[in-house]
Design a protein around this motif. Structure first.
Motif, PDB file in Angstrom:
ATOM      1  N   LEU A 148      -1.097   4.505 -10.166  1.00 12.41           N
ATOM      2  CA  LEU A 148      -0.515   3.651 -11.204  1.00 12.41           C
ATOM      3  C   LEU A 148      -0.664   2.079 -10.755  1.00 12.41           C
ATOM      4  O   LEU A 148      -0.817   1.076 -11.511  1.00 12.41           O
ATOM      5  N   LYS A 149      -0.667   2.085  -9.295  1.00 12.36           N
ATOM      6  CA  LYS A 149      -0.786   0.842  -8.616  1.00 12.36           C
ATOM      7  C   LYS A 149      -2.206   0.088  -8.828  1.00 12.36           C
ATOM      8  O   LYS A 149      -2.247  -1.182  -9.086  1.00 12.36           O
ATOM      9  N   GLN A 150      -3.168   1.212  -8.685  1.00 11.67           N
ATOM     10  CA  GLN A 150      -4.592   0.613  -9.081  1.00 11.67           C
ATOM     11  C   GLN A 150      -4.573  -0.016 -10.352  1.00 11.67           C
ATOM     12  O   GLN A 150      -5.651  -0.956 -10.751  1.00 11.67           O
ATOM     13  N   HIS A 151      -3.729   0.447 -11.303  1.00 16.18           N
ATOM     14  CA  HIS A 151      -3.992  -0.097 -12.741  1.00 16.18           C
ATOM     15  C   HIS A 151      -2.952  -1.215 -12.917  1.00 16.18           C
ATOM     16  O   HIS A 151      -2.670  -1.472 -14.006  1.00 16.18           O
ATOM     17  N   ASP A 152      -2.277  -1.991 -11.923  1.00 14.76           N
ATOM     18  CA  ASP A 152      -1.651  -3.079 -11.977  1.00 14.76           C
ATOM     19  C   ASP A 152      -0.239  -2.505 -12.801  1.00 14.76           C
ATOM     20  O   ASP A 152       0.258  -3.602 -13.379  1.00 14.76           O
ATOM     21  N   ILE A 153       0.428  -1.373 -12.825  1.00 19.66           N
ATOM     22  CA  ILE A 153       1.317  -1.228 -13.365  1.00 19.66           C
ATOM     23  C   ILE A 153       2.670  -1.324 -12.547  1.00 19.66           C
ATOM     24  O   ILE A 153       2.675  -1.073 -11.454  1.00 19.66           O
ATOM     25  N   LEU A 154       3.432  -2.128 -13.102  1.00 15.49           N
ATOM     26  CA  LEU A 154       4.819  -2.445 -12.349  1.00 15.49           C
ATOM     27  C   LEU A 154       5.612  -1.251 -12.249  1.00 15.49           C
ATOM     28  O   LEU A 154       5.936  -0.684 -13.381  1.00 15.49           O
ATOM     29  N   LEU A 155       6.223  -0.924 -11.124  1.00 18.20           N
ATOM     30  CA  LEU A 155       6.839   0.329 -10.977  1.00 18.20           C
ATOM     31  C   LEU A 155       8.184   0.173 -10.659  1.00 18.20           C
ATOM     32  O   LEU A 155       8.648  -0.643  -9.568  1.00 18.20           O
ATOM     33  N   ILE A 156       9.443   0.944 -11.178  1.00 15.69           N
ATOM     34  CA  ILE A 156      10.594   0.755 -11.116  1.00 15.69           C
ATOM     35  C   ILE A 156      11.364   2.244 -10.601  1.00 15.69           C
ATOM     36  O   ILE A 156      10.943   3.144 -11.575  1.00 15.69           O
ATOM     37  N   GLY A 157      11.747   2.345  -9.591  1.00 14.74           N
ATOM     38  CA  GLY A 157      12.451   3.310  -9.161  1.00 14.74           C
ATOM     39  C   GLY A 157      14.117   3.433  -9.342  1.00 14.74           C
ATOM     40  O   GLY A 157      14.506   2.192  -9.735  1.00 14.74           O
ATOM     41  N   THR A 158      14.640   4.726  -9.381  1.00  5.98           N
ATOM     42  CA  THR A 158      16.099   4.729  -9.965  1.00  5.98           C
ATOM     43  C   THR A 158      16.805   5.253  -8.611  1.00  5.98           C
ATOM     44  O   THR A 158      16.550   6.371  -8.360  1.00  5.98           O
ATOM     45  N   ALA A 159      17.823   4.473  -8.016  1.00  6.13           N
ATOM     46  CA  ALA A 159      18.310   4.977  -6.894  1.00  6.13           C
ATOM     47  C   ALA A 159      20.009   5.069  -7.168  1.00  6.13           C
ATOM     48  O   ALA A 159      20.597   4.320  -7.876  1.00  6.13           O
ATOM     49  N   THR A 160      20.716   6.054  -6.420  1.00  8.14           N
ATOM     50  CA  THR A 160      22.351   5.953  -6.635  1.00  8.14           C
ATOM     51  C   THR A 160      22.944   5.586  -5.201  1.00  8.14           C
ATOM     52  O   THR A 160      24.065   5.710  -5.327  1.00  8.14           O
ATOM     53  N   THR A 161      22.133   5.522  -4.215  1.00  2.49           N
ATOM     54  CA  THR A 161      22.521   5.425  -2.979  1.00  2.49           C
ATOM     55  C   THR A 161      21.657   4.430  -2.243  1.00  2.49           C
ATOM     56  O   THR A 161      20.483   4.367  -2.469  1.00  2.49           O
ATOM     57  N   VAL A 162      22.165   3.831  -1.038  1.00  2.00           N
ATOM     58  CA  VAL A 162      21.304   3.266  -0.255  1.00  2.00           C
ATOM     59  C   VAL A 162      20.034   3.920   0.228  1.00  2.00           C
ATOM     60  O   VAL A 162      18.969   3.531   0.199  1.00  2.00           O
ATOM     61  N   LYS A 163      20.476   5.165   0.830  1.00  2.00           N
ATOM     62  CA  LYS A 163      19.246   6.138   1.281  1.00  2.00           C
ATOM     63  C   LYS A 163      18.143   6.111   0.269  1.00  2.00           C
ATOM     64  O   LYS A 163      16.912   6.041   0.482  1.00  2.00           O
ATOM     65  N   GLU A 164      18.460   6.565  -1.090  1.00  2.00           N
ATOM     66  CA  GLU A 164      17.607   6.599  -2.051  1.00  2.00           C
ATOM     67  C   GLU A 164      16.861   5.346  -2.460  1.00  2.00           C
ATOM     68  O   GLU A 164      15.695   5.215  -2.648  1.00  2.00           O
ATOM     69  N   ALA A 165      17.435   4.145  -2.122  1.00  2.00           N
ATOM     70  CA  ALA A 165      17.045   2.907  -2.407  1.00  2.00           C
ATOM     71  C   ALA A 165      15.805   2.360  -1.198  1.00  2.00           C
ATOM     72  O   ALA A 165      14.772   2.163  -1.670  1.00  2.00           O
ATOM     73  N   ILE A 166      16.324   3.042  -0.175  1.00  2.00           N
ATOM     74  CA  ILE A 166      15.081   2.694   0.917  1.00  2.00           C
ATOM     75  C   ILE A 166      14.011   3.738   0.874  1.00  2.00           C
ATOM     76  O   ILE A 166      12.941   3.235   0.899  1.00  2.00           O
ATOM     77  N   ALA A 167      14.232   4.875   0.285  1.00  2.00           N
ATOM     78  CA  ALA A 167      13.054   5.811  -0.051  1.00  2.00           C
ATOM     79  C   ALA A 167      12.229   5.264  -1.071  1.00  2.00           C
ATOM     80  O   ALA A 167      10.895   5.318  -0.932  1.00  2.00           O
ATOM     81  N   ILE A 168      12.900   4.672  -2.157  1.00  2.94           N
ATOM     82  CA  ILE A 168      12.061   3.956  -3.325  1.00  2.94           C
ATOM     83  C   ILE A 168      11.158   2.801  -2.846  1.00  2.94           C
ATOM     84  O   ILE A 168      10.107   2.703  -3.218  1.00  2.94           O
ATOM     85  N   GLU A 169      11.839   2.211  -2.102  1.00  2.69           N
ATOM     86  CA  GLU A 169      11.166   0.882  -1.276  1.00  2.69           C
ATOM     87  C   GLU A 169      10.000   1.407  -0.597  1.00  2.69           C
ATOM     88  O   GLU A 169       8.734   0.722  -0.581  1.00  2.69           O
ATOM     89  N   LYS A 170      10.572   2.411   0.214  1.00  3.36           N
ATOM     90  CA  LYS A 170       9.137   2.876   1.238  1.00  3.36           C
ATOM     91  C   LYS A 170       8.041   3.435   0.495  1.00  3.36           C
ATOM     92  O   LYS A 170       6.964   3.388   0.601  1.00  3.36           O
ATOM     93  N   ALA A 171       8.239   3.742  -0.665  1.00  6.86           N
ATOM     94  CA  ALA A 171       7.308   4.722  -1.548  1.00  6.86           C
ATOM     95  C   ALA A 171       6.415   3.481  -2.217  1.00  6.86           C
ATOM     96  O   ALA A 171       5.338   3.556  -3.015  1.00  6.86           O
ATOM     97  N   GLY A 172       6.819   2.058  -2.229  1.00  7.45           N
ATOM     98  CA  GLY A 172       6.231   1.047  -2.831  1.00  7.45           C
ATOM     99  C   GLY A 172       6.413   0.793  -4.019  1.00  7.45           C
ATOM    100  O   GLY A 172       5.829  -0.093  -4.615  1.00  7.45           O
TER     101      GLY A 172
END
Lengths: 358, 358
Positions: A148-172
């Motif tokens: 997805l990133k190779q095709h310049d698609i902007l990616l959005i993740g969904t988190a319900t906690t800080v822990k999940e938000a950090i995991a989403i950030e780490k995933a890029g």
């Protein structure tokens, strides 16, 4: 690096129409939101790749603006034949009430099939040049993320906690939607239990923004300019709104569903896992109360979701809300029957009174 | 008619230190809040009339500013001797761990005694000329309300839903504190069930302000200027903050309690009724997890609260947090060890950055 969500999303206002699955996000809804300066989203969680391709093309014909697609990250599930048999036995009481044939089968969705469909959905998003793709229920594999990133698609993740938000950030991912306990529909928790994920936006937003550098969008119970401005004060850069768009004229939600929200009382908002096997917030009805005692035992998502499909559908077709999933946030009493344009204008007008400037 | 809460409360800033009961609201805490421009509150729920009188007089000696007293409205409870016997049997496992004598008695608090104490507390508030009195767990009788009003005491009620807010307005209170699901300590619900009362502030504040004309103060998970400004955007006129003040140097909370909050992880925040018989939010520990399976069966408040008193006390005395009630909001990870003055200044500084002006 661009870090302003309106620049990232290429929208006038940092307002995302939540990607509600199951037919709510019609082409008309998505394009009206886009044309009014927000981000329209196709809720493609339950769509076939073909359906998705067709809708993307229609949206592209009707608006020059950016829009997005939301996909469900398939989670492995462990459900036995006996659990399915028991679940069907319990569901037969509703089938009898709806004059539906009883079911004693033990068919279940196959995880590999679901995963392959997900990969095909990803292919459609890439091939049809969708600019933005958001995910619920987790983070895709590195391989999928890289494509997805190779095709310049902007990616959005969904988190319900800080822990999940950090995991989403780490995933890029480029943006994180944080879903508060106020939110309607399915809980997006994927690393923590449902109980742990029931955090109100008043505490969730500041805790997340203090722990990530990725821009944050707030979701859950936001109905207008007040919630929009409150979210900005708490550190979010924008909002994602579901229930407010669901009752709009352009939404494809069943009219009975819209009416149930427009007539809802504050004490009717409940969390249940009886419809799908995943916890979700909606309006109390007979199905939820009848299933309450056994809701911890129903098969995991998406198995229970498949099992209840005939019941939800028949209930809607027969004009009864008793056995439909009436998803709505804790804000249901504030919902209005209006056009997308009226909703967007009222949000901005209310926000401007509170100091908002573009 | 005055409708601005800073005028009503006679404070510089519309920031109320939550009236946490059980020794947290020392005279030092209350007067430091008052001297820093907020409203200090004595949490008198568990105090004898004598204790209350003494603290009021000390506070009056140390600050010329307004302050308030919070009282618990006694609710009738129906608890059988068998329930108490069973509850004590379950609690004996903790008593053994703490080398406390086991209890097999069936003593219970007498409602009439509790109600008489409440009336004596009211007398103290009136005789000592306390300017502000707030209530949790309901609305006093018309007779009590009338007496307080005759003495020009400003009255504050606590609501967790729109329905409760309307009841408080009808009873003639001057200000309504709305407690969101994020709040630490006891849930203030009195007309609706705990489940129905778990509404996040993002939706609770606008729904309440749209349905009452009484000024609203927001409580639950607010830790600083961001939450303060968000609450104002949502329509509240001010905030009430508990956890943020609890970890201040001036607070009388047990040091183990403060440390537990300062070291808390986001997934440790839970709702339990095992300590007192009323649902309350705190930090997960051994007592809560051991009691989880039976928490719906414990005797109603304040009976269970009396039964667990020896356990909570011994746990604290022995330097263990395992069996203490570690009340805290969903914001615990944001708490700091600081003085009241530092906290108040940081709230105002942060709020000013977001456009606040006095």
């Amino acid at each position: 690096m661009l870090h302003n969500v309106t620049d990232l999303l290429k929208v006038k206002y940092p307002i995302i129409q939540a990607p509600m699955a199951g037919g709510v996000t019609t082409t008309h809804l998505v394009t009206e939101v886009a044309n009014a300066g927000g981000l329209g989203m196709i809720g493609a969680g339950y769509m076939s790749p073909d359906q998705l391709r067709k809708q993307i093309r229609k949206v592209q014909q009707l608006t020059p603006h950016a829009f997005g697609v939301n996909l469900f990250v398939p989670n492995e599930f462990h459900v036995t034949e006996e659990e399915i048999f028991t679940a069907n036995e319990r569901l037969n009481q509703f089938r009898r009430k709806l004059q539906l044939p009883e079911k004693n089968t033990v068919e279940k969705p196959d995880f590999n099939d679901l995963y392959n469909t997900f990969l095909e959905q990803i292919d459609v998003v890439i091939k049809e040049k969708v600019p933005i793709c958001s995910f619920t229920f987790g983070v895709p594999t590195t391989e999928v993320m890289d494509r997805l990133k190779q095709h310049d698609i902007l990616l959005i993740g969904t988190a319900t906690t800080v822990k999940e938000a950090i995991a989403i950030e780490k995933a890029g991912m480029d943006i994180i939607v944080v879903q508060g306990s106020e939110a309607g529909g399915h809980r997006g928790n994927f690393l923590q239990s449902n109980d742990e994920s029931m955090v109100g936006l008043m505490t969730l937003i500041p805790q997340v923004v203090d722990n990530v550098s990725t821009p944050v969008i707030a979701a859950g119970g936001i109905m207008g300019g007040r919630g929009f401005m409150a979210s900005l004060c708490l550190g979010a850069q924008g909002v994602q709104m579901g229930t407010a768009f669901l009752t709009c004229l352009e939404s494809g939600a069943n009219e009975l569903h819209k009416a149930a929200i427009l007539n809802a009382k504050e004490d009717q908002s409940v969390i249940t896992r009886s419809f799908s096997g995943k916890w979700a917030r909606g309006i109390q009805n007979e199905f939820i109360s009848s299933m309450r005692a056994n809701e911890h035992q129903v098969p995991a998502f998406p198995v229970q979701n498949s099992l209840t499909k005939d019941i939800r559908k028949a209930s809607a077709n027969q004009g009864k809300t008793d056995f439909m999933s009436l998803w709505a946030g804790q804000n249901a009493t504030m919902a209005k029957r209006q056009t997308v344009r009226m909703l967007m204008e009222s949000i901005i007008m209310e926000a401007k009174k509170l100091g908002f400037s573009t």
